[in-house]
Motif scaffolding. Structure first.
Motif, short mmCIF file in Angstrom:
data_model
loop_
_atom_site.label_atom_id
_atom_site.label_comp_id
_atom_site.label_asym_id
_atom_site.label_seq_id
_atom_site.Cartn_x
_atom_site.Cartn_y
_atom_site.Cartn_z
N LEU A 1 0.93 -1.20 -0.04
CA LEU A 1 0.15 0.02 -0.03
C LEU A 1 1.07 1.13 0.01
O LEU A 1 0.69 2.27 -0.82
CB LEU A 1 -0.84 -0.11 1.22
N VAL B 1 -3.21 -0.99 -4.44
CA VAL B 1 -4.13 -1.06 -3.82
C VAL B 1 -4.41 -2.37 -3.19
O VAL B 1 -4.21 -3.45 -3.85
CB VAL B 1 -5.34 -1.17 -5.22
N ALA C 1 -6.38 2.31 -0.40
CA ALA C 1 -5.03 3.11 -1.05
C ALA C 1 -4.89 4.12 -0.17
O ALA C 1 -5.78 4.82 0.64
CB ALA C 1 -5.52 3.47 -2.57
N ALA D 1 -3.19 6.36 -6.62
CA ALA D 1 -3.42 4.87 -6.23
C ALA D 1 -5.19 4.84 -6.12
O ALA D 1 -5.83 3.87 -6.28
CB ALA D 1 -2.77 4.46 -5.08
#
Ligand code: AMP
Ligand code: MG
Length: 322
Positions: free
Chosen positions: A23, A28, A41, A48
């Motif tokens: 992350l 994701v 995200a 993201a």
């Protein structure tokens, strides 16, 4: 229309630290919570956040809930937190409650779908807590399912929907509650219950008696909780709602879920001991019915109070009636 994400390898792990490191690099990551699995995200990686919308096929005007590991992170995402909100935070955080506040300028607009408000939640699930603690900043996450389908309440359901479209699945057990968080809007003078969930209206009113249910949406006004206007929770099978004692047509490819014994002739039935089990099993059962090629799922409508109110809400939406 955005182009589809190219297929990627989805890493499965039980380590919150590994999942958080993915992350933190802009990946994701799906993660377990006590309500349903989330698809997260980092809010400090706005690019993201865009991948969440693409992986789910989620409309970009549907805001995401920001998840924090602890209330100390609240001032970094929200402002103007009033005394009623603090009472709810003291009683229900960490837990299955999302509160909507005016947003801090540090929360990117893509997270809140351009709104000036932000939904914030602090999950109580120990694996979610660890994951959020290792995250470099708060984590924006909707439910980890393809938009419109039932939310995922197990990592296997996440894999069915999102394998090859997301970076990682943090494996945990099945979600204990099985329905999405209760949402209360605390951004205006009067707190309003926008979405029902495991924290019930009755429990909320014990702490803040003035809380009102959101009024039925006037088509000329922008909706108070934009995401709620979209179809939700719908399996491929048709949903038929039953009141206790209603007669249902049984036969092959029919299913039933409820608190009372199933009507005769139903091919797949789930009788739940209580409302808690009904909530926990509902989305898992919908997905199981689709795997089995069930054509009609008869669902008993519980009474409109306590947890029954949240189950009714999901059933009415799944049936396309709300
Ligand atoms: P889900 O996709 O199940 O995680 O649901 C997230 C939902 O939270 C959205 O669909 C919205 O209905 C609601 N929500 C998130 N942020 C806000 C906000 N700022 N104001 C009102 N509702 C929100
Ligand atoms: Mg959702």
């Amino acid at each position: 229309m955005l182009p589809p994400l190219s297929t990627m390898q989805t890493i499965l792990t039980e380590s919150p630290e590994i999942a958080a490191s993915i992350l933190n690099e802009g990946g994701v990551v799906a993660f377990p919570t006590e309500t349903v699995y989330g698809l997260g995200a980092a809010i400090c990686h706005p690019e993201a956040i865009g991948k969440i919308f693409r992986a789910k096929g989620r409309p970009s005007d549907n805001p995401l809930i920001v998840h924090i590991h602890d209330t100390s992170a609240l001032p970094s995402v929200a402002r103007e937190i009033g005394s009623d909100a603090w009472k709810l935070i003291e009683k229900f955080f960490p837990g299955p409650l999302t509160l909507v506040f005016r947003k801090s300028p540090d929360v990117p607009g893509i997270v809140t779908a351009g709104l000036d408000t932000v939904g914030v939640r602090c999950p109580s699930h120990p694996v979610a807590h660890e994951f959020l603690r290792f995250a470099c900043c708060p984590v924006a996450a909707p439910s980890a399912n393809i938009s419109g389908l039932p939310s995922s309440t197990s990592w296997e359901a996440v894999r069915t929907d999102l394998d090859g479209k997301i970076s990682c699945i943090l494996k945990g057990g099945p979600s204990d509650i099985g329905l999405e968080s209760t949402i209360v809007d605390c951004s205006a003078e009067k707190p309003i219950l926008l979405r029902t969930g495991a924290i019930t209206l009755e429990q909320l009113r014990e702490i803040v008696p003035e809380i009102e249910l959101a009024s039925v949406h006037d088509k000329n006004e922008p909706p108070k909780s934009p995401g709620l206007k979209y179809p939700h929770y719908a399996p491929s099978a048709a949903i038929e709602l039953l009141l206790p004692g209603d007669v249902a047509g049984g036969g092959p490819h029919t299913a039933y879920i409820g608190l009372n014994a199933p009507p005769p002739g139903i091919s797949t039935a789930k009788t739940c001991r209580d409302l808690k089990e009904y909530a926990r099993e509902l989305f898992r059962f919908f997905r199981q019915c689709d795997d089995q090629g069930i054509r009609v799922i008869y669902c008993e409508l519980p009474e409109n109070r306590g947890l029954g109110r949240a189950i009714r809400d999901r059933l009415l939406r799944a049936a396309g009636l709300s």
